[in-house]
Write a protein that holds these residues in place. Sequence first.
Motif, short mmCIF file in Angstrom:
data_model
loop_
_atom_site.label_atom_id
_atom_site.label_comp_id
_atom_site.label_asym_id
_atom_site.label_seq_id
_atom_site.Cartn_x
_atom_site.Cartn_y
_atom_site.Cartn_z
N THR A 410 0.84 -1.19 0.00
CA THR A 410 0.00 0.00 0.00
C THR A 410 0.88 1.25 0.00
O THR A 410 2.10 1.16 -0.11
N SER A 411 0.25 2.39 0.17
CA SER A 411 0.96 3.66 0.05
C SER A 411 0.36 4.66 1.02
O SER A 411 -0.79 4.52 1.46
N SER A 412 1.12 5.70 1.34
CA SER A 412 0.59 6.76 2.18
C SER A 412 -0.34 7.69 1.40
O SER A 412 -0.95 8.58 1.99
N ASP A 413 -0.44 7.49 0.10
CA ASP A 413 -1.40 8.22 -0.70
C ASP A 413 -2.75 7.51 -0.59
O ASP A 413 -2.88 6.35 -0.99
N PRO A 414 -3.80 8.17 -0.05
CA PRO A 414 -5.09 7.47 0.14
C PRO A 414 -5.72 7.00 -1.17
O PRO A 414 -6.58 6.12 -1.16
#
Length: 509
Positions: A410-414
């Motif tokens: 996953t990523s810290s970008d929602p």
Amino acid sequence: MRRLTQLLGLILIIQSLVACGTSSETPQTTTSTSNSNGELRIGTGINLPASLDVAQGSNGYNMLTYGAGETLMRFTPNNQLEPWLAESVTALDSNTWQIKLRQGIRFHDGSELKANDVLNSFNSSWQNLSGAKNFIPADTKVSVVDDYILTLTTSQAEGSIPYSLTNWNFVIHKPEVNGISILTGMYQPISLEKDQELVLERFANYWDGQAGLKKISVKKIPDANARALALQSGDLDLLTNVSPDVARGLPADIEIQSVAGTRMHYVMLDSAHPPFDDRLVRQAMALAIDRQALLQATLDGQGAVATNLYPATVGIELVEAQIFDPAQAASLLDQAGWAVGSDGMRSKNGQPLAFTLHSYPGRAELTLMAIAIQAQLQTLGIKVEVNEVADIGEVLEKGNFHASMYSIGTSSDPQYTVGITLVAGAAYNYAGYNNPAIESAFAELRAEQDPSKRIAIAKRIQTEVKNDPTNLYLTSPPLISAYRKGSISGYVPNPNDVYLITKDLKLNQ
């Protein structure tokens, strides 16, 4: 509950026996700890790329992982966004972004990266990769200003362009030659033996200096204990995605590195077909799983439970949705018409509430989780058959599944996790899940540039995930790697495991 406790206890015993088996079968480690020819041999249980063409499937992810592919932006080990092939990415207005390229970057064919190559690479991604448009719209106008500057102009505001430029759908590439994409990374893919071995060699003209290894070979070994034994015998140099029980069984001369990762383990439901075409059944499933018990039984309590689509490690404010509430789960199943029979199992119109839960050996803890889920759901009258398959991708791509264990980075970008799993055309939306409310919120999320408003939209999406779940989020596992002490240096585990290979990673001679 007593039965569940007994079954989980049995799993723990099985794990203990497996771990003890690993330890007791440890060969005497007299093999040299270094590899004089500069070849790093990596063992993995995860699928190797299907081909060496990043314009096909999810091969771009693998090419990033093994140091062959690069994007314009990337995440650091501290989960911070930074330019990579780009020198800078600047918003000129809400619809226009200017990208300035670093100079002197060479493709593996020796040619220099120019702005026109980025234009062609983006066009290839939009044309060949269905998920690419979920991050940068396919109608984006790419204008080449000069050899090193280009602009992206979108038809509407896009709030996440810098994040989207990290996405593996946008690995910068030239068209394949003899099946191998022309890339820019520090290592050049040389050969791929399907489901067996990937080989890469150092790219001599790498723009950021010479990489530390002459050669990398990545060997797929599905069995976790076999991988561990290969490391101990000196047949491998580095293991990634080591499960905690296997790590516990490794001898003292093996270095273990564990970091909190941004990966998510979950169950994917086929929401298009019975029994999961009923929203009440999916809601019941989300509440029927004791995630803390899974964490203890399969990950030695390491990592974190997950209650929505974002792991806590990415720093996005969470809406707690999928919590353990077996009473409410039973009530929902009653409402859906699945009655408990004299045998304690549920049925409706003469059909049992039963399904097959697929798993795969590449991440050893997933099948253990599937077995634990099987035991937990049985207490609610649901029959689950666990089926471990060698190639989960083949099962999912054919759409031939009721439910499947799965794992994604996953990523810290929602926007990222929604864009790759929940919306139409998403790379990992294998069941074709379609929720108009999520589609609408996702469009808003893409357009919004204000960070606080983006988080607010992400919370609305999480609320909709609570109301209409299609994935059952389970745990965020630790990222554990293993190698012989003193054998390698320069290895810095990144919470985002797509960045496995770094330039400074080398073997100690």
